[in-house]
Design an enzyme around this catalytic site. Structure first.
Site, mmCIF file in Angstrom:
data_model
loop_
_atom_site.group_PDB
_atom_site.id
_atom_site.type_symbol
_atom_site.label_atom_id
_atom_site.label_comp_id
_atom_site.label_asym_id
_atom_site.label_seq_id
_atom_site.Cartn_x
_atom_site.Cartn_y
_atom_site.Cartn_z
ATOM 1 N N TRP A 231 20.978 127.211 95.584
ATOM 2 C CA TRP A 231 21.210 126.099 94.553
ATOM 3 C C TRP A 231 22.502 125.460 94.733
ATOM 4 C CZ3 TRP A 231 18.888 130.574 93.779
ATOM 5 C CH2 TRP A 231 17.579 130.555 93.206
ATOM 6 N N CYS A 266 13.273 128.056 92.454
ATOM 7 C CA CYS A 266 12.415 128.989 91.414
ATOM 8 C C CYS A 266 10.965 128.589 91.579
ATOM 9 C CB CYS A 266 12.605 128.830 89.776
ATOM 10 S SG CYS A 266 12.595 127.357 89.227
ATOM 11 N N HIS A 325 12.126 126.622 84.272
ATOM 12 C CA HIS A 325 12.112 127.822 85.369
ATOM 13 C C HIS A 325 10.537 128.317 85.408
ATOM 14 C CE1 HIS A 325 13.258 131.598 87.412
ATOM 15 N NE2 HIS A 325 13.005 132.204 86.548
ATOM 16 N N ASP A 348 8.929 138.003 88.397
ATOM 17 C CA ASP A 348 9.800 136.808 88.699
ATOM 18 C C ASP A 348 10.415 137.117 89.996
ATOM 19 O OD1 ASP A 348 11.391 134.608 88.886
ATOM 20 O OD2 ASP A 348 12.086 134.900 86.690
ATOM 21 N N ASN A 388 13.013 132.600 73.897
ATOM 22 C CA ASN A 388 13.549 132.741 72.598
ATOM 23 C C ASN A 388 15.020 132.628 72.250
ATOM 24 O OD1 ASN A 388 10.864 133.195 70.849
ATOM 25 N ND2 ASN A 388 10.615 134.970 72.308
ATOM 26 N N ASP A 390 18.623 131.353 71.128
ATOM 27 C CA ASP A 390 19.154 129.981 70.414
ATOM 28 C C ASP A 390 20.175 129.406 71.146
ATOM 29 O OD1 ASP A 390 17.448 130.880 68.281
ATOM 30 O OD2 ASP A 390 18.890 131.492 66.681
ATOM 31 N N GLU A 440 6.718 128.505 65.903
ATOM 32 C CA GLU A 440 8.025 128.389 65.303
ATOM 33 C C GLU A 440 7.704 128.615 63.501
ATOM 34 O OE1 GLU A 440 11.084 128.577 66.584
ATOM 35 O OE2 GLU A 440 10.626 128.135 68.720
ATOM 36 N N GLU A 445 6.457 135.049 63.824
ATOM 37 C CA GLU A 445 7.452 134.789 64.701
ATOM 38 C C GLU A 445 8.779 135.394 64.112
ATOM 39 O OE1 GLU A 445 10.546 131.477 66.315
ATOM 40 O OE2 GLU A 445 9.759 131.498 64.199
ATOM 41 N N TYR A 535 18.306 120.819 87.707
ATOM 42 C CA TYR A 535 17.393 121.322 86.731
ATOM 43 C C TYR A 535 18.045 122.626 86.235
ATOM 44 C CZ TYR A 535 15.522 125.109 89.630
ATOM 45 O OH TYR A 535 15.412 126.590 90.349
#
Length: 705
Positions: A231, A266, A325, A348, A388, A390, A440, A445, A535
């Site tokens: 990267w 990725c 990603h 992944d 998820n 914040d 949301e 949730e 990115y």
């Protein structure tokens, strides 16, 4: 006696008949390729007719020292019921010296390359081409990778082309990708990787250790695997990640040299891992998560630091948010877990964090991520926070030589949006966000978040800057239960938009709209910055700032333009090896109420298209011409243009050097194609230059007899 000794003189594997029944006819390989748990037929030619007293057994072995008691040697006798490992053989018909046998492997058999020899009395016959490839079988109900829907099997196992979604949440585009799981050497590369993985032969029965091992081996970090990630923006001694059209050249080069191929990011890792999974028979898809959090300490918050001008200080934070990603989902039953976690599992191969000491990730049930069951293996916490976490925004100012952190906003909704994969059977994007998270603000949730937070240790109550002294304690508490967004007294609202298409070489005409919806007089301090970024969120250049005070009355709005001239960004765009995106961050503060609001948008540049001209159908082994046409509609010369084209089953990858293409100039390149395989084939083309990294197109043609 020796004159009547029974010997085998030949074996016919009925390759074309078996491969059609086993959906393996596309593999470009001499040897038989079959799927486990499903019968295949073969004909054994003997030196004389078979008598009832004759002893005949087929011996299938896998690994260096096949042994019966380890389940790596199956000795099958037509007179016996299935052997202890669940394999079965029966006589279909005997015609003189020819004996047709049916062999069914166990649906739990280890996957890999088997050798066959036939024992008659004391004689052992080894056919000249005695390697048989045994794969996972999504068509077999007793196989843990069974997938009931035929259209899904066609897409997730047999489709050798597809799209990988990139860009940003606000401008998503599909990158055509050739998976090419049936091409030369690809199956042998997968067999080599299985051997290299050092997982026990008994573990090759189970897609959990197999997918986990492959997620480690597709990156080169621990084990000299397939691809080295880079990267840095400097790819001079390898291939730039944006230049690959598919997985085939990468896997072929790796198989030939046994050295890591340079370089991947990725989407390249995910493309190659899809190829490996589909090749082995495990249903797989590429999944793109937009605004993907890389939360290094699993505390479900990502801290974003801005300077006094509103420009991001990316070097300060341990955590990062990637515009997108890409990882993979693989389909299987999870017999190792409590009930309810079958289906898609996230894996992944992009090296981000170590899992049990090795760079790999998954398989982690997608349902566990949705439900907040982050105690489950493997790596569920990491994937949970990717979709998820914040975002918490902090402005950092120097006060008396000390850094002062002011929290200017928390965004609970921006991470993990528009989760995308290619739709089944069509070239469209399918949004699978609902498989990864509940809507949301919904009750489910909230429950999922409470459950996940209970499993994740409470974080330190300070902003996690790389060089932070303890900050104010009340600023960042442990993760709150999903907040309903507090509506400010002024009803403050921010929007970021572009007034015209974002073409390289033209001015970028952006605007920030400040709105209030409550009665009263409002004085709003607006701070906004615009950057060019990779990115992964790495800033390549700051393009401009706005610092303005806006006065609004009652329900009203004002638009503040942000115009960036080409001179401000074209040099950076042309010198960067990566594809760059435009990031705009705005912070607004209402003086009367002290309400603060942050808004961030990332946009991609737009480019003129490539047109492909070719017939809709062509005949097998008959040449046809394919032309690629591109008109430079940009206000800038495209230096060192190269057109890369590839067509699986039509022609090998080719590169056309187009030189410098001035504004308004049209280029046309032609390639002669000779189709070697029937069915729908796709041609992928990509144009790269100093300014452009990602104009690509694909077009399908049907090859008929």
């Amino acid at each position: 006696m020796s004159g009547t000794d029974l010997k085998v003189t030949a074996i016919d594997f009925f390759k074309s008949k078996n491969s059609l029944l086993h959906h393996t006819d596309a593999y470009n390989i001499e040897n038989p390729v079959v799927r486990r748990g499903q019968a295949f037929q073969m004909q054994v030619t003997l030196s004389r007719e078979l008598k009832s007293t004759d002893k005949l057994s087929l011996r299938f072995g896998i690994g260096e020292k096949p042994m019966k008691n380890r389940g790596t040697l199956m000795s099958l006798n037509p007179k016996k019921e299935q052997d202890a490992n669940g394999w079965l053989i029966s006589v279909v018909k005997i015609n003189g010296k020819e004996c047709v046998l049916s062999v069914t492997s166990s649906p739990r058999a280890p996957v890999g390359k088997y050798t066959l020899n036939v024992k008659t009395g004391t004689n052992i016959y080894q056919p000249p081409n005695n390697a048989i490839y045994l794969l996972f079988n999504p068509w077999c109900e007793d196989d843990v990778v069974f997938l009931a829907d035929e259209a899904q099997r066609k897409e997730y196992v047999l489709n050798d082309t597809g799209y990988i979604y990139t860009g940003s949440a606000h401008s998503i585009y599909g990158k055509p990708w050739n998976f090419g799981q049936f091409e030369d050497c690809v199956l042998d590369t997968c067999m080599y990787l299985l051997d290299k993985s050092k997982i026990k032969l008994s573990e090759r029965r189970d897609p959990v250790p197999v997918t986990r091992a492959m997620s480690a081996l597709v990156n080169a970090n621990d084990d000299r695997g397939v691809l080295l990630g880079n990267w840095s923006g400097n790819y001079s001694n390898g291939t730039s990640p944006t230049d690959w059209l598919g997985s085939v050249l990468i896997l072929q080069q790796y198989y030939k040299t046994k050295q890591p191929v340079l370089y991947g990011q990725c989407w390249v890792f995910a493309g190659v891992l899809t190829t490996v999974m589909r090749c082995l028979g495990i249903p797989s898809r590429c999944v793109t998560n937009f605004n993907s959090a890389h939360d290094t300490n699993d505390n479900l918050t990502v801290d974003i630091y801005l300077n006094a001008s509103g420009e991001p200080l990316t070097s300060m934070s341990f955590d990062s948010v990637w515009n997108f990603h890409v990882w993979n989902d693989v389909w299987m039953k999870r017999i190792d877990l409590p009930a309810g976690f079958d289906g898609w599992q996230a894996i992944d191969s992009t090296p981000q964090e170590q899992s049990e000491g090795i760079f790999r990730c998954g398989p982690c049930p997608v349902k566990a991520i949705r439900d907040g069951d982050v105690y489950l293996p493997f790596d569920s916490r990491f994937v949970y926070s990717e979709v998820n976490a914040d975002e918490v925004y902090w402005v950092v100012k120097e006060v008396n030589g000390k850094k002062k952190y002011t929290k200017v906003g928390t965004d609970t909704k921006s991470i993990g949006v528009n989760i995308s994969t290619k739709a089944v059977g069509q070239n469209k994007r399918e949004d699978i966000t609902a498989e990864y998270k509940f809507p949301e603000g919904s009750k489910q949730e909230r429950l999922s978040m409470e459950k996940a937070t209970a499993f994740i240790n409470p974080p330190r109550p300070v902003p996690r800057a790389r060089n932070a002294s303890a900050g104010p304690r009340e600023e960042a508490g442990s993760k709150p239960v999903v907040q309903q967004e507090a509506i400010s007294k002024s009803g403050l609202h921010l929007e970021i938009s572009n007034k015209a298409a974002l073409y390289p070489g033209s001015p970028l005409e952006l605007a920030i709209t400040v709105k209030t919806s409550a009665s009263g007089s409002w004085t709003i301090n607006l701070l906004s910055s615009c950057q060019l970024q990779c990115y992964t969120g790495k800033i390549e250049a700051n393009l401009g700032c706005i610092k303005e005070t806006v006065k609004l009355e009652g329900k009203s709005e004002r638009q503040i333009p942000l115009k960036i001239e080409p001179d401000a960004y074209m040099k950076v765009l042309a010198s960067a090896e990566d594809e760059l995106l435009i990031q705009v961050i705005a912070i607004a503060e209402v003086q009367e109420t002290n309400d603060k609001l942050t808004k961030e948008v990332v946009m991609g540049f737009e480019y003129p298209p490539i047109t492909v001209q070719m017939p809709e159908t062509a005949k097998l082994n008959q040449d046809f011409t394919c032309a690629f046409i591109f008109k430079n509609k940009l206000n800038t010369t495209l230096d060192k243009c190269k057109l890369l084209v590839e067509g699986l089953g039509l022609f090998k990858m080719a590169t056309f050097d187009e030189g410098d293409v001035q504004p308004g100039k049209i280029i046309k390149s032609e390639i002669i194609c000779t189709p070697t395989r029937l069915g729908e084939k796709k041609i992928v083309a990509k144009l790269i230059s100093n300014v452009i990294k990602t104009i690509s197109v694909e077009k399908a043609i049907t090859i008929i007899e």
